[in-house]
Motif scaffolding. Structure first.
Motif, PDB file in Angstrom:
ATOM      1  N   LYS A 134       0.827  -1.205   0.000  1.00 26.24           N
ATOM      2  CA  LYS A 134       0.000   0.000   0.000  1.00 26.24           C
ATOM      3  C   LYS A 134       0.860   1.253   0.000  1.00 26.24           C
ATOM      4  N   ASP A 135       1.971   1.251   0.745  1.00 21.81           N
ATOM      5  CA  ASP A 135       2.857   2.422   0.757  1.00 21.81           C
ATOM      6  C   ASP A 135       3.417   2.704  -0.632  1.00 21.81           C
ATOM      7  N   ASP A 136       3.811   1.633  -1.334  1.00 21.89           N
ATOM      8  CA  ASP A 136       4.318   1.826  -2.702  1.00 21.89           C
ATOM      9  C   ASP A 136       3.227   2.372  -3.617  1.00 21.89           C
ATOM     10  N   ALA A 137       1.993   1.899  -3.434  1.00 18.02           N
ATOM     11  CA  ALA A 137       0.895   2.384  -4.263  1.00 18.02           C
ATOM     12  C   ALA A 137       0.629   3.860  -4.002  1.00 18.02           C
ATOM     13  N   VAL A 138       0.684   4.285  -2.744  1.00 22.97           N
ATOM     14  CA  VAL A 138       0.475   5.699  -2.416  1.00 22.97           C
ATOM     15  C   VAL A 138       1.545   6.555  -3.085  1.00 22.97           C
ATOM     16  N   ASN A 139       2.797   6.158  -2.963  1.00 29.44           N
ATOM     17  CA  ASN A 139       3.878   6.919  -3.591  1.00 29.44           C
ATOM     18  C   ASN A 139       3.728   6.974  -5.104  1.00 29.44           C
ATOM     19  N   ALA A 140       3.343   5.836  -5.709  1.00 38.08           N
ATOM     20  CA  ALA A 140       3.186   5.800  -7.161  1.00 38.08           C
ATOM     21  C   ALA A 140       2.054   6.718  -7.616  1.00 38.08           C
ATOM     22  N   LEU A 141       0.938   6.739  -6.867  1.00 34.72           N
ATOM     23  CA  LEU A 141      -0.180   7.613  -7.234  1.00 34.72           C
ATOM     24  C   LEU A 141       0.214   9.086  -7.136  1.00 34.72           C
ATOM     25  N   LEU A 142       0.947   9.428  -6.085  1.00 33.80           N
ATOM     26  CA  LEU A 142       1.373  10.813  -5.934  1.00 33.80           C
ATOM     27  C   LEU A 142       2.370  11.214  -7.017  1.00 33.80           C
ATOM     28  N   LEU A 143       3.236  10.274  -7.409  1.00 36.10           N
ATOM     29  CA  LEU A 143       4.233  10.590  -8.432  1.00 36.10           C
ATOM     30  C   LEU A 143       3.613  10.744  -9.807  1.00 36.10           C
ATOM     31  N   GLN A 144       2.669   9.866 -10.155  1.00 35.05           N
ATOM     32  CA  GLN A 144       2.136   9.882 -11.512  1.00 35.05           C
ATOM     33  C   GLN A 144       1.140  11.022 -11.746  1.00 35.05           C
ATOM     34  N   SER A 145       0.736  11.702 -10.694  1.00 32.54           N
ATOM     35  CA  SER A 145      -0.214  12.819 -10.857  1.00 32.54           C
ATOM     36  C   SER A 145       0.440  14.163 -10.551  1.00 32.54           C
ATOM     37  N   GLN A 146       1.744  14.253 -10.725  1.00 31.20           N
ATOM     38  CA  GLN A 146       2.466  15.479 -10.401  1.00 31.20           C
ATOM     39  C   GLN A 146       2.357  16.529 -11.511  1.00 31.20           C
ATOM     40  N   THR A 147       2.321  17.766 -11.086  1.00 29.89           N
ATOM     41  CA  THR A 147       2.397  18.905 -11.994  1.00 29.89           C
ATOM     42  C   THR A 147       3.366  19.928 -11.405  1.00 29.89           C
ATOM     43  N   ARG A 148       4.005  20.677 -12.277  1.00 27.41           N
ATOM     44  CA  ARG A 148       4.991  21.657 -11.809  1.00 27.41           C
ATOM     45  C   ARG A 148       4.302  22.842 -11.132  1.00 27.41           C
ATOM     46  N   VAL A 149       4.855  23.247 -10.016  1.00 31.36           N
ATOM     47  CA  VAL A 149       4.314  24.392  -9.293  1.00 31.36           C
ATOM     48  C   VAL A 149       4.627  25.667 -10.069  1.00 31.36           C
ATOM     49  N   GLU A 150       3.603  26.479 -10.285  1.00 32.59           N
ATOM     50  CA  GLU A 150       3.809  27.734 -11.011  1.00 32.59           C
ATOM     51  C   GLU A 150       4.779  28.645 -10.241  1.00 32.59           C
ATOM     52  N   ASP A 151       5.661  29.288 -10.978  1.00 33.56           N
ATOM     53  CA  ASP A 151       6.654  30.197 -10.393  1.00 33.56           C
ATOM     54  C   ASP A 151       7.559  29.488  -9.385  1.00 33.56           C
ATOM     55  N   SER A 152       7.762  28.162  -9.594  1.00 36.15           N
ATOM     56  CA  SER A 152       8.640  27.418  -8.693  1.00 36.15           C
ATOM     57  C   SER A 152      10.075  27.908  -8.844  1.00 36.15           C
ATOM     58  N   ALA A 153      10.767  27.994  -7.730  1.00 37.22           N
ATOM     59  CA  ALA A 153      12.165  28.384  -7.768  1.00 37.22           C
ATOM     60  C   ALA A 153      12.980  27.328  -8.497  1.00 37.22           C
ATOM     61  N   ALA A 154      13.995  27.794  -9.221  1.00 39.53           N
ATOM     62  CA  ALA A 154      14.881  26.877  -9.946  1.00 39.53           C
ATOM     63  C   ALA A 154      16.071  26.549  -9.058  1.00 39.53           C
ATOM     64  N   TYR A 155      16.318  25.240  -8.895  1.00 43.57           N
ATOM     65  CA  TYR A 155      17.416  24.775  -8.064  1.00 43.57           C
ATOM     66  C   TYR A 155      18.536  24.243  -8.952  1.00 43.57           C
ATOM     67  N   PRO A 156      19.734  24.853  -8.892  1.00 37.06           N
ATOM     68  CA  PRO A 156      20.866  24.226  -9.599  1.00 37.06           C
ATOM     69  C   PRO A 156      21.165  22.863  -8.965  1.00 37.06           C
ATOM     70  N   VAL A 157      21.313  21.821  -9.780  1.00 33.35           N
ATOM     71  CA  VAL A 157      21.512  20.470  -9.245  1.00 33.35           C
ATOM     72  C   VAL A 157      22.665  19.783  -9.960  1.00 33.35           C
ATOM     73  N   LYS A 158      23.178  18.784  -9.277  1.00 34.24           N
ATOM     74  CA  LYS A 158      24.103  17.825  -9.845  1.00 34.24           C
ATOM     75  C   LYS A 158      23.518  16.435  -9.609  1.00 34.24           C
ATOM     76  N   ILE A 159      23.767  15.551 -10.562  1.00 34.58           N
ATOM     77  CA  ILE A 159      23.280  14.184 -10.440  1.00 34.58           C
ATOM     78  C   ILE A 159      24.389  13.338  -9.826  1.00 34.58           C
ATOM     79  N   LEU A 160      24.083  12.715  -8.691  1.00 39.01           N
ATOM     80  CA  LEU A 160      25.034  11.848  -8.015  1.00 39.01           C
ATOM     81  C   LEU A 160      24.573  10.407  -8.134  1.00 39.01           C
TER      82      LEU A 160
END
Length: 543
Positions: free
Chosen positions: A130-156
């Motif tokens: 059930k925990d995996d299902a909750v995470n999957a539902l939240l992930l697959q219904s994501q949308t970008r927050v308007e005016d979201s701050a941009a974070y410089p990132v590196k992939i590790l």
């Protein structure tokens, strides 16, 4: 000069006694070498050490996954194996233990697990917790927050997993992964004002990002321990933005709410969040459903109709396959066993050739021969007529029985040849003296004696054809399909091919229902075989 006394003869013994004594001494030597030789002990200790090490590793891995039953079973089995091989004596147990373990792992465990799955909703959309299902539902219904701050990132990267190293507006380094919310790190390395690395992690360069762009694009790092607060995601590997889900998870009320429509989805015990109108959010999770899969197999119209049709066809196919192959094999065995037959060896070699080729290759060749437009059968024997051998339900069944006759009669020919040649000639001569004709000898003497040897093989042939997956799958793929069935099943499917398609073919894969069908097949074949073998005991009186 006197001869040997009776006592001396008894001591010397007969040649048979000497052979027995030699075998006993040899067996004692083998037992002593197996039980006390230091080389054997060294190999034994090394083997047990490897087994124990693997078992301990598996136990720790399972415990880390909050699984306590399997580690307990593994520990008990490993302790028992060590006791058997380290205890002097117990020679029979030392030989039986490997076979028993393989039986438990590859037979008993699979049967028990199949029965267990048949009482669950395990399948597409219901294959995790059930925990995996909750995470999957939240992930697959994501949308970008308007005016979201941009974070410089590196992939590790670390141990095959990917992480985001972000730098916030205050210049702090934040590290997180798919299962690790963002948190500040103190040992980050900076280039200018951007964090570029962390001890113990590998920073991917541009080539590394391109090689793993799909995994990086799907990476969503939770901002906090509460997934409702949003996730940090990147599409180019250099800049990340905050995403939030259109679904809101309430762990207290155990509901999932669509923030755009206001629809509330609740856990009603079916393994998925469900709205009042019955709409489900998928993926769901695996739950026990009791006998629902068995009930659906016999009561739900869209499943019951095709299932009963396939069940009847499976019996018809298995019975006709045994009858036709046995009849043709017996006929050829009688013909080629006639002493007046010339070049019998040559004909016998030709007859068994179909048996020498792999069955799946033969099925593929016949599928090409039955092709409606270009097949040899239509072109050579029917003047180029477009006969749909593999598309029409009844013609496809005829094609299947024909190909199975081609594949099966050589085996029956070999069996019947051996059985006929084992019948004593004096019985047949006595029948001729009593005035019996050729038909009478065959009906009252040869055939009954033949069945004594062949009956168990006919039963095994029935069981084989009952589960003859290769022929059906490579010749017709079970088609043509039932148009109104809710499961992926066709009119030439037998039970085993239907189980395969329900479990592994198509977008909707229902392992629970497929396991229920497997249990039904097991019970059917087991019951039929048990009844048949009991009936064959009556044939033993003929001996």
């Amino acid at each position: 000069m006197t001869g040997p006394t009776l006592e001396e003869e008894r001591v010397a013994g007969t040649p048979a006694d000497k052979a027995i004594q030699r075998r006993q001494r040899r067996a004692a030597a083998y037992a002593e070498a197996a039980g006390a030789g230091w080389k054997v002990w060294l190999v034994k200790i090394a083997s047990l050490a490897i087994i124990d090490a693997l078992a301990v590793y598996g136990i720790f891995v399972l415990i880390a996954q909050d699984n306590w039953l399997m580690p307990l079973i593994i520990a008990i089995v490993v302790i028992a194996v060590n006791l058997v091989y380290l205890t002097p004596g117990l020679l029979p147990a030392k030989y039986l233990t490997p076979g028993i373990l393989f039986l438990l792992v590859f037979q008993i465990f699979l049967i028990i697990y199949t029965v267990y799955v048949s009482f669950t909703n395990y399948g597409s959309g219901h294959n995790s917790s059930k925990d995996d299902a909750v995470n999957a539902l939240l992930l697959q219904s994501q949308t970008r927050v308007e005016d979201s701050a941009a974070y410089p990132v590196k992939i590790l990267e670390q141990s095959g997993g990917f992480y985001l190293l972000a730098t916030d507006e205050e210049g702090e380094a934040l590290l997180g992964g798919a299962d690790q919310p963002l948190a500040e790190v103190d040992d980050a390395q900076f280039e200018g004002e951007q964090a570029v690395g962390v001890d113990g992690y590998t920073t991917l360069d541009f080539a590394g990002i391109l090689a793993n762009q799909d995994a990086i694009a799907s990476l969503a790092v939770p901002l906090t321990d509460d997934p409702n607060d949003g996730f940090l995601r990147t599409t180019d590997g250099s800049t990340a933005y905050v995403f939030t889900s259109t679904l809101a998870w309430d762990p207290v009320a155990d509901t999932m709410t669509d923030t755009e429509t206001g629809t509330v989805y609740s856990d009603i015990g079916t393994g998925a969040f469900t709205a009042e109108d019955g709409t489900e959010l998928l993926p769901g999770w695996q739950v026990a459903v009791g006998a629902d899969n068995y009930i659906a197999a016999f009561t739900e119209p869209s499943i019951r109709g095709p299932f009963l049709y396939v069940l009847v066809w499976t019996f018809v196919f298995a019975i006709l396959s045994v009858v036709t192959t046995f009849a043709l094999g017996l006929f050829l065995a009688i013909v080629f066993n006639d002493p007046r037959m010339k070049s019998k060896r040559f004909y016998r070699v030709i007859v068994i050739l179909p048996y020498a080729f792999p069955g799946f290759l033969t099925a593929l060749v016949w599928a090409g021969m039955f092709n409606q437009d270009f097949g040899i059968i239509n072109q050579w024997f029917f003047g180029g007529a477009a006969i749909p051998w593999l598309q029409d339900p009844w013609l496809a069944k005829i094609a299947i029985l024909t190909v199975n006759l081609w594949l099966g009669f050589p085996y029956m020919f070999l069996v019947c040849t051996g059985a006929i040649q084992s019948i004593p000639e004096d019985i047949q001569e006595a029948a001729k003296v009593d005035g019996a004709g050729v038909w009478g000898i065959f009906r009252y003497i040869k055939f009954p004696l033949l069945l004594v040897s062949v009956a168990p093989l006919l039963i095994s042939s029935f069981a084989f054809n009952f589960n003859n997956f290769v022929l059906i799958y490579f010749l017709t793929q079970g088609g043509p399909r039932f148009p109104n069935a809710s499961i992926n099943v066709g009119q030439t499917d037998i039970l085993i091919s239907m189980v395969y398609k329900v479990a592994f073919v198509g977008a909707e894969r229902d392992y629970g229902l497929a396991s229920a069908f497997s249990v039904i097949i097991f019970l059917l074949v087991g019951t039929i075989s048990w009844i048949a073998f009991r009936q064959t005991k009556a044939l033993e009186e003929l001996n």
